[in-house]
Design a protein around this motif. Structure first.
Motif, short mmCIF file in Angstrom:
data_model
loop_
_atom_site.label_atom_id
_atom_site.label_comp_id
_atom_site.label_asym_id
_atom_site.label_seq_id
_atom_site.Cartn_x
_atom_site.Cartn_y
_atom_site.Cartn_z
N TYR A 57 0.85 -1.18 0.00
CA TYR A 57 0.00 0.00 0.00
C TYR A 57 0.89 1.23 0.00
N ASP A 58 0.32 2.37 -0.39
CA ASP A 58 1.08 3.61 -0.35
C ASP A 58 0.22 4.71 0.26
N VAL A 59 0.89 5.81 0.62
CA VAL A 59 0.21 6.91 1.30
C VAL A 59 0.85 8.22 0.88
N ASN A 60 0.00 9.21 0.64
CA ASN A 60 0.43 10.59 0.41
C ASN A 60 -0.03 11.44 1.59
N PHE B 206 -7.59 2.46 2.45
CA PHE B 206 -8.85 2.82 3.10
C PHE B 206 -9.24 4.28 2.91
N GLY B 207 -8.46 5.09 2.22
CA GLY B 207 -8.84 6.47 1.97
C GLY B 207 -8.15 7.46 2.89
N ASP C 201 -10.66 -5.99 5.42
CA ASP C 201 -11.65 -4.95 5.70
C ASP C 201 -11.30 -4.12 6.93
N LEU C 202 -10.13 -4.34 7.50
CA LEU C 202 -9.75 -3.57 8.68
C LEU C 202 -9.68 -2.08 8.39
N GLN C 203 -10.06 -1.30 9.39
CA GLN C 203 -9.97 0.15 9.32
C GLN C 203 -8.88 0.62 10.30
#
Length: 954
Positions: free
Chosen positions: A568-571, A605-606, A692-694
């Protein structure tokens, strides 16, 4: 405004163990106006004030050397705010299997836990930049292995004991450990070290080397580190040489070298529970049972159980090699660049008793070959009973076959872990209206790879084939009939060659990072400059775990698991402001506010936003009050999201086991027969990740005061004194966890909780044969407590100078509420699941210095604990069997160190001699711990540890 000199003293509370910042400040008398602006952990804004709005504890190089420890993990794990982190005292392979978070067992690694919230909720930085997560060899880890960072590279360690997600992003719920590396080094330094435990062995030795230099525009530093630690067998310490101290063989394994055989005779309808007489001088005959047999068997009893403990390790072997280097170059007066590289290699090992076979319908191992497809043919030449023993269909009559093949040797898990890290960047400064600004751009690429080789495990499919029809076995290359009924020594090398493979697993973690930051003063306000910091960060995580092909195929007799792979990646964008609200130079008072916010956009997850607010009120020159409120979050890790079905063998006590318990109405309602007795104390539990973990979300509050009383400054009896007090409170919602397996059993039996009762199944004989424990956003964690500190420096006298540094942490509350609204067993003053939360932990260091000589005496204290008696309930060693309560007495360790520094050789020679645990204190016996009879994450190894170090500068 210039900071009054006495306020500098307030910044140095407790020096080595303070709640505030650098211990170096404790000894400096520089005017604060001469201080350069620096970035302190917990803020991105460069500032000259040493006291920030948050509690930052700094361990200087002097503090590190005085501790006597030679690893980053040992140093941070001995802070009073630390919880149960993994270390080399924890023999963590074997039946521990695969934890629910998908991270593997992390064998040979070392982690840090702050506030008892878990290593995955602590962010580890190196020079303010994230470090790659560990690769465990059996999963995709979600915490940093501190063994990848050698002490030779470290200048100081800054520990932020507060939530900081708005400053640093995910994982900083419990705090931040920022390891600052050595820079501006001129010349070389070599240190050799050796240590050993007086009664145990466990020798450690190694060497650290560094060399640096530079010019007006160039600075460079290179170095290497070597560390080796020998293993220590559990046989070296009495309480570790039995499964549960004080209980004899009652908690031993039912898988024995002689074998245990529970089956129904189809000719008579009688259920037998037998073991061989082989090797038994006086077979046990239980009154009222048909045990006086003439066929070489007798009824299985406690005296027949197997003591697996002597095969374990008290201290695991570890060998670590590291090379590193960094260079900084100034292109001009305003722009510079840097590059940093590290390569670390670790060889380590764990060991467990010979791997048992548990076959039959009651085995509960979730394995097709052992549960539902096994037929031990009557034609097998070693089957002594004359009929098929089968687990197939309605004719199933083999309930349990437990055999410990000591002929194949112990299970040995050997890890080979390689970690490399490359970082480069450009940084600069400029002025805006005579106000200084600075900026930096950073690139990081890092990877950790682990290979774990397992010797001493078995292939269940081949065991099935070797126990079947000899004619079918003969048609399979290498297959020979297998003898599980003849007792120890009857499994031949030819049999082992067919059923015993070498199992190889691999895992990896990768980190790619780009960040850009800018900080400066936006404007000059009446009370001072308006500080500003902003930035952008991109991160990508990639992780994979690939078990051996026989594991993927479901043939592995040990702990089955599927492969894991994900990314996964994140900005992220962040903004931070430091706002001076009020200042009065004459009174020495000021009021400042800090505000920070961060937005993170995850591919999984947004978006997620967090904020932080802080106040710092300098009431007077000698008193500072401060507080922060912060939001935090932790994104689910790759293992938590994508981990496939796997298993660990939990040591559990079935509340329905035994004639007195099986007749309880709750047990009868579950179909437990009146004569039910739990066959095996280890119950297989299936775990899995959850896509589905948040994210976990948190709120943190800290309130504190730092007081440097004027009456204790420059007095005849005191050169300076500083006192600190901090209150902390953390609340985590949607905590990612799997419910405690023992608590599930207890809640189902005693409270008829529907969720708990739906988590497991029993066979018609009462044995637990399915147990699911899957990750979810289930819990809420609430914890609060107090940190206290004292730093006192006495005036220098003709006989030398004394200094006292003390710190204590009191945990007032720790509560983990599960999905049913009930509290899990973890609490202050409780030992559970091989970890503890002492209500009180404290430390006191007294140091005397005179010229080249220094003498330090340190006292470390751990408060009393209580635990469930576990497998010792009903035995005299349990304090209160009626209430299932045992006490672990408070423990105090004394450490002593003497050192001598001289410039008689080259640029400097230093010699250090020391002993940790001077009084030889043994850890309190733990009856609920799974290995070695004590909690290895809380206490030292038994006995004294002597060490010596010799270093020279050139």
């Amino acid at each position: 405004m210039a900071m009054p000199p006495r306020c500098l003293l307030a910044a140095a509370v407790g020096a080595a163990l303070s709640l505030t910042v650098p211990a170096a400040a404790f000894a400096q008398d520089a005017d604060p106006t001469t201080l350069d602006s620096v970035t302190v952990t917990g803020s991105r804004i460069k500032q000259s004030e040493l006291e920030t709005h948050v509690p930052v504890q700094v361990l200087t190089r002097e503090d590190i050397d005085r501790s006597g420890f030679k690893s980053v993990s040992d140093i941070v794990q001995n802070l009073t705010a630390s919880g149960a982190g993994l270390n080399t005292k924890f023999n963590s392979s074997g039946n521990f299997g695969f934890p629910p978070d998908g991270g593997g067992v992390g064998a040979g690694a070392a982690t840090v836990d702050l506030r008892h919230l878990g290593p995955k909720r602590v962010l580890v930085l190196v020079d303010g930049i994230r470090w790659v997560n560990e690769s465990s060899g059996s999963g995709v880890g979600s915490a940093v292995d501190l063994n990848t960072i050698p002490l030779a590279l470290v200048d100081r360690i800054e520990v932020l004991e507060d939530g900081a997600s708005s400053i640093y992003g995910s994982d900083a719920i419990a705090g931040v450990v920022n390891i600052i590396t050595r820079k501006n080094v001129q010349g070389g330094d070599i240190e050799l070290h050796y240590g050993t435990y007086d009664d145990l062995g466990g020798d450690t030795w190694g060497a650290d080397m560094g060399f640096g230099g530079g010019s007006d525009r160039l600075q460079w530093f290179v170095g290497a580190s070597y560390f080796k630690q020998d293993e220590v067998s559990s046989l070296k310490y009495g309480p570790s040489s039995v499964p549960v101290p004080g209980t004899g063989l009652s908690n031993g394994s039912s898988a024995t070298p002689q074998g245990r055989f529970v089956f129904l005779d189809p000719n008579t309808g009688v259920v037998h529970d037998l073991t061989t007489n082989t090797g038994v001088s006086d077979p046990v005959f239980n009154p009222g049972e048909a045990c006086e047999r003439t066929d070489g068997f007798h009824c299985f009893a406690t005296a027949d159980r197997f003591n697996f403990a002597p095969y374990n390790l008290l201290l695991t072997p570890s060998e670590r090699k590291t090379v590193f280097g960094q260079v900084r170059f100034a292109f001009n007066d305003n722009v510079g660049g840097y590059a940093r590289v590290l390569y670390n290699e670790r060889q380590s090992a764990n060991q467990a008793a010979p791997e048992p076979f548990f076959l039959g319908t009651d085995a509960g191992i979730y394995n097709h070959w052992g549960e539902s497809s096994l037929v031990i043919s009557a034609l097998n030449p070693y089957n002594p009973f004359g009929f098929d023993l089968t687990t197939v269909g309605d004719d199933a009559n083999l309930f349990l076959l437990g055999r410990r093949p000591v002929e194949g040797g112990p299970r040995r898990y050997e890890q080979d872990v390689e970690t490399w890290y490359v970082a480069a960047g450009v940084e600069g400064s400029f002025d805006v209206r005579d106000r200084p600004w600075s900026w930096d751009v950073n690139l990081v690429r890092s990877e950790s790879r682990a290979e774990q080789t397992n010797y001493g495990s078995y292939n269940l499919r081949r065991i099935n084939e070797a126990l079947g029809d000899p004619a079918a076995c003969a048609a399979i290359a290498g297959c020979v009939p297998l003898n599980l009924f003849g007792g120890a020594g009857t499994i031949t090398p030819e049999m082992l060659a067919f059923i015993q493979p070498v199992v190889r697993d691999e895992s990896e973690n990768q980190l790619s990072l780009v960040s850009a930051n800018i900080t400066g003063a936006l404007a000059e306000l009446p009370a001072g400059p308006l500080g500003f910091a902003a930035g952008y960060e991109y991160r990508k995580y990639e992780g994979a775990y690939q078990p051996d092909p026989i594991t993927v195929a479901g043939e592995y007799n040990g702990v089955p698991s599927g492969a894991t792979r994900g990314d996964y990646d994140v900005n992220e964008l962040y903004l931070e402001l430091a706002v001076p609200l009020y200042a009065n130079a004459e009174r020495g008072s000021a009021l400042d506010m800090s505000i920070a916010g961060r937005y993170s956009d995850y591919s999984t997850f947004g978006g997620e936003s967090t904020g932080k607010f802080g106040l710092r009120w300098q009431v007077a020159e000698e008193l500072v009050l401060r507080g922060t409120w912060a939001q935090g979050f932790r994104a689910p890790s790759i293992g938590e999201l994508y981990g496939t079905l796997s298993r660990f063998d939990a040591t559990l006590i079935d509340p329905c086991s035994g004639p007195a318990n099986a007749v309880r109405p709750e047990c009868v309602a579950q179909g437990v027969p009146a004569d039910y007795v739990q066959t095996n104390s280890q119950i297989s539990v299936v775990t899995s990740g959850n896509p589905d973990l948040q994210p976990e979300e948190s709120r943190s509050l800290t309130l504190g005061a730092v007081w440097s009383p004027s009456f204790a400054s420059d007095a005849a009896w005191s050169e300076r004194m500083d006192l600190g007090l901090t209150f902390y409170k953390h609340t985590i919602n949607d905590a990612i966890q799997a419910p405690d397996a023992q608590a599930i059993l207890n809640r189902c039996v005693f409270e008829a909780d529907p969720f708990s009762c739906g988590s497991y199944d029993r066979s018609d004989r009462g044995q637990i044969v399915r147990f699911d424990d899957i990750l979810d956003n289930l819990g809420t964690i609430r914890t609060d407590g107090w940190d206290l500190s004292l730093g006192w420096l006495l005036p220098e006298q003709s006989w030398g100078q004394l200094r006292f540094d003390a710190k204590a942490t009191f945990v007032g509350k720790y509560e983990l509420v599960n999905e049913s609204g009930q509290a899990e067993p973890r609490a202050p003053g409780v030992e559970v699941n091989d970890s503890a939360i002492p209500e009180w932990t404290s430390s006191l260091t007294t140091q005397w210095t005179k010229g080249p000589w220094a003498l330090a005496w340190s006292v470390r204290h751990i408060g009393e604990l209580r635990e469930s008696c576990g497998g010792a309930n009903g035995f005299p060693i349990c304090d209160d069997s009626a209430n299932d309560l045992n006490r672990l007495d408070a423990t105090t360790y004394h450490d002593l160190q003497a050192s001598w520094n001289s410039d008689a050789l080259m640029r400097g020679l230093r010699v250090t001699l020391g002993v940790n645990n001077l009084t030889g204190e043994d850890p309190p016996i733990c009856l609920s711990c799974s290995l070695n009879g004590y909690d290895a994450s809380t206490y030292d190894l038994p006995g004294r540890f002597f060490y010596a170090r010799v270093g020279v500068k050139f």
